[in-house]
Write an enzyme that holds these catalytic residues in place. Sequence first.
Site, PDB file in Angstrom:
ATOM      1  N   CYS A 130       0.880  -1.402  -0.175  1.00 18.41           N
ATOM      2  CA  CYS A 130       0.277   0.074  -0.295  1.00 18.41           C
ATOM      3  C   CYS A 130       0.514   0.988  -0.107  1.00 18.41           C
ATOM      4  CB  CYS A 130      -1.647   0.302   1.359  1.00 18.41           C
ATOM      5  SG  CYS A 130      -0.636  -0.423   2.917  1.00 18.41           S
TER       6      CYS A 130
HETATM    7  N1  NDP Z   1      -4.271  -3.961   5.143  1.00 20.55           N
HETATM    8  C1  NDP Z   1      -3.979  -3.409   3.715  1.00 20.55           C
HETATM    9  O1  NDP Z   1      -4.282  -2.172   3.864  1.00 20.55           O
HETATM   10  C2  NDP Z   1      -3.155  -3.957   2.830  1.00 20.55           C
HETATM   11  C3  NDP Z   1      -2.815  -5.177   3.420  1.00 20.55           C
HETATM   12  N2  NDP Z   1      -1.872  -5.541   3.044  1.00 20.55           N
HETATM   13  C4  NDP Z   1      -1.713  -7.159   2.409  1.00 20.55           C
HETATM   14  O2  NDP Z   1      -2.936  -8.077   2.269  1.00 20.55           O
HETATM   15  C5  NDP Z   1      -2.681  -9.557   3.145  1.00 20.55           C
HETATM   16  C6  NDP Z   1      -3.738  -9.781   4.162  1.00 20.55           C
HETATM   17  O3  NDP Z   1      -3.891  -8.513   5.304  1.00 20.55           O
HETATM   18  P1  NDP Z   1      -5.248  -7.813   5.423  1.00 20.55           P
HETATM   19  O4  NDP Z   1      -6.243  -8.771   5.032  1.00 20.55           O
HETATM   20  O5  NDP Z   1      -5.390  -6.682   5.838  1.00 20.55           O
HETATM   21  O6  NDP Z   1      -4.689  -9.216   6.932  1.00 20.55           O
HETATM   22  P2  NDP Z   1      -5.846  -9.566   7.825  1.00 20.55           P
HETATM   23  O7  NDP Z   1      -5.390  -9.759   8.517  1.00 20.55           O
HETATM   24  O8  NDP Z   1      -7.304  -8.818   7.878  1.00 20.55           O
HETATM   25  O9  NDP Z   1      -6.445 -10.989   7.074  1.00 20.55           O
HETATM   26  C7  NDP Z   1      -5.296 -12.181   7.198  1.00 20.55           C
HETATM   27  C8  NDP Z   1      -6.771 -13.185   6.559  1.00 20.55           C
HETATM   28  O10 NDP Z   1      -6.416 -14.246   6.199  1.00 20.55           O
HETATM   29  C9  NDP Z   1      -6.568 -16.011   6.538  1.00 20.55           C
HETATM   30  N3  NDP Z   1      -5.301 -16.160   6.910  1.00 20.55           N
HETATM   31  C10 NDP Z   1      -4.676 -16.425   8.022  1.00 20.55           C
HETATM   32  N4  NDP Z   1      -3.231 -17.813   8.360  1.00 20.55           N
HETATM   33  C11 NDP Z   1      -4.295 -18.105   7.131  1.00 20.55           C
HETATM   34  C12 NDP Z   1      -3.748 -19.839   7.124  1.00 20.55           C
HETATM   35  N5  NDP Z   1      -2.517 -20.196   7.658  1.00 20.55           N
HETATM   36  N6  NDP Z   1      -4.532 -20.345   5.905  1.00 20.55           N
HETATM   37  C13 NDP Z   1      -5.789 -19.722   5.078  1.00 20.55           C
HETATM   38  N7  NDP Z   1      -5.823 -18.002   5.445  1.00 20.55           N
HETATM   39  C14 NDP Z   1      -5.635 -18.047   6.815  1.00 20.55           C
HETATM   40  C15 NDP Z   1      -7.248 -14.855   8.202  1.00 20.55           C
HETATM   41  O11 NDP Z   1      -8.369 -15.722   7.564  1.00 20.55           O
HETATM   42  P3  NDP Z   1      -9.687 -16.123   8.757  1.00 20.55           P
HETATM   43  O12 NDP Z   1      -9.922 -15.977   9.682  1.00 20.55           O
HETATM   44  O13 NDP Z   1     -10.192 -17.825   8.221  1.00 20.55           O
HETATM   45  O14 NDP Z   1      -8.405 -17.306   9.545  1.00 20.55           O
HETATM   46  C16 NDP Z   1      -7.376 -13.844   7.937  1.00 20.55           C
HETATM   47  O15 NDP Z   1      -9.271 -13.370   7.210  1.00 20.55           O
HETATM   48  C17 NDP Z   1      -1.375  -9.179   4.074  1.00 20.55           C
HETATM   49  O16 NDP Z   1      -0.212  -9.184   3.167  1.00 20.55           O
HETATM   50  C18 NDP Z   1      -0.869  -7.464   4.074  1.00 20.55           C
HETATM   51  O17 NDP Z   1       0.379  -7.382   3.884  1.00 20.55           O
HETATM   52  C19 NDP Z   1      -1.307  -5.246   1.219  1.00 20.55           C
HETATM   53  C20 NDP Z   1      -1.772  -4.177   1.112  1.00 20.55           C
HETATM   54  C21 NDP Z   1      -3.186  -3.364   1.591  1.00 20.55           C
HETATM   55  C1  X2W Z   2      -0.333   0.319   9.008  1.00 17.27           C
HETATM   56  C2  X2W Z   2       0.016  -0.871   8.902  1.00 17.27           C
HETATM   57  O1  X2W Z   2       0.638  -2.008   9.203  1.00 17.27           O
HETATM   58  N1  X2W Z   2       0.764  -1.261   7.567  1.00 17.27           N
HETATM   59  C3  X2W Z   2       1.367  -2.472   7.080  1.00 17.27           C
HETATM   60  C4  X2W Z   2       1.377  -2.303   5.586  1.00 17.27           C
HETATM   61  C5  X2W Z   2      -0.009  -2.814   4.230  1.00 17.27           C
HETATM   62  C6  X2W Z   2       0.293  -3.094   3.626  1.00 17.27           C
HETATM   63  O2  X2W Z   2       1.285  -3.740   2.032  1.00 17.27           O
HETATM   64  O3  X2W Z   2       1.221  -4.548   3.673  1.00 17.27           O
HETATM   65  P1  X2W Z   2       1.709  -6.100   2.925  1.00 17.27           P
HETATM   66  O4  X2W Z   2       3.234  -5.103   2.522  1.00 17.27           O
HETATM   67  O5  X2W Z   2       2.309  -6.828   3.762  1.00 17.27           O
HETATM   68  O6  X2W Z   2       0.933  -6.351   1.830  1.00 17.27           O
HETATM   69  C7  X2W Z   2       3.121  -2.005   7.609  1.00 17.27           C
HETATM   70  O7  X2W Z   2       3.254  -1.334   8.020  1.00 17.27           O
HETATM   71  O8  X2W Z   2       3.346  -3.118   6.796  1.00 17.27           O
END
Ligand code: NDP
Ligand code: X2W
Length: 325
Positions: free
Chosen positions: A131
């Site tokens: 992000c």
């Molecule tokens: N939040 C953001 O703004 C951003 C996030 N990302 C990236 O996107 C990815 C997801 O982030 P985010 O949605 O915020 O994280 P969350 O913690 O909100 O969600 C992660 C999900 O992964 C699932 N999970 C965890 N471990 C396992 C496993 N072993 N097998 C199957 N499912 C699993 C969980 O499901 P369950 O509930 O079923 O256990 C959970 O819902 C990360 O890599 C993050 O860094 C990237 C850009 C922005």
């Molecule tokens: C607030 C906060 O914790 N933000 C995350 C960034 C989310 C993201 O882009 O995560 P991935 O690179 O893992 O996809 C961080 O700083 O690591």
Amino acid sequence: MSIRTGIVGISGFGGGEALRLIAGHPSFDLVYAAGDGSAGARLIDRFPGVPRALADLVIRKWDPEALPELDLLFASLPTGRSADALARVPASVKIVDIGGDHRHVAGWTYGLADVWPERIAGQSRVANPGCFPVATLTALAPLLAAGLIDPANIVIDAKTGISGAGRGGGDGRFGFAETNETLIPYGLLHHVHMPEMETTIAQLGRGSAAGLVFTPHLVPMTRGLLVTTYARGRATTGECLAAARAFYAERPFVRVTDQPPQSKWASGSNLAFVSYAADPARNLVMALGVVDNLGKGAAGHAVQNANLMVGLPETAGLEGAPLWP
Ligand SMILES: NC(=O)C1=CN([C@@H]2O[C@H](COP(=O)(O)OP(=O)(O)OC[C@H]3O[C@@H](n4cnc5c(N)ncnc54)[C@H](OP(=O)(O)O)[C@@H]3O)[C@@H](O)[C@H]2O)C=CC1
Ligand SMILES: CC(=O)N[C@@H](CCC(=O)OP(=O)(O)O)C(=O)O
């Protein structure tokens, strides 16, 4: 065209936003939802407002070797948890990895869709940028491509909403009482997004980005992300704006604004806003970028990448206006 689509990590913030976008997509049909702890629940149990047609879809235990017939899979798993499992997904299934395991990894395309859509078209393995990198690189790309700034000494100051940490992020450190009415710097000097930013800035600027400095801050809002970058260059504000307007002239999701952008402008959308302020006398160029961390920062960008991968119009399912206020 009906594209059989799956989301793994659907109960998370990124996966939930992917669900919202796919539920309104004209060609993606959600036929598979997976997770870990949420397995066994119906979508309506986790998302009470989910459209009726998807309400009874049951979240399965994630198993890449037991997939239904799929064309496309969105993986939104914690970084570090997708590399092994996604390697076992059949080659016929196109994947967009929203997490950080495949950025600048051989066999995967770094999906910076607004900057190099031609690299993504037709690919079957695409890694979404992080992000912070997407906001930063979208703002800097026109300046680097035009040689208006020095890639070697860029300072990035960033602010993000708390949802950036995910539902499972932070080991319980991100509750309301801990994050409301406070500003929290973190990840100084060694944030996990440094390598992908350094690599991409060096590619776009055709020179080393070794002097990169990046400091993110948590701010008490749910969504939104603003980066303010400081670089060395002798361009004027007008020259920077003109370079960006030319660079993004044909791109549907990047808005170049005279005013410094605000995080709320992108809320709930796949838009990126960029703007510039420069003082040649001080050898200073500031580039600002705004995205919704869950939109262009995650699921919106993932859908844009998927559209490019399967040959749909890039904007399919992404044309709604942002939330306001
Ligand atoms: N939040 C953001 O703004 C951003 C996030 N990302 C990236 O996107 C990815 C997801 O982030 P985010 O949605 O915020 O994280 P969350 O913690 O909100 O969600 C992660 C999900 O992964 C699932 N999970 C965890 N471990 C396992 C496993 N072993 N097998 C199957 N499912 C699993 C969980 O499901 P369950 O509930 O079923 O256990 C959970 O819902 C990360 O890599 C993050 O860094 C990237 C850009 C922005
Ligand atoms: C607030 C906060 O914790 N933000 C995350 C960034 C989310 C993201 O882009 O995560 P991935 O690179 O893992 O996809 C961080 O700083 O690591």
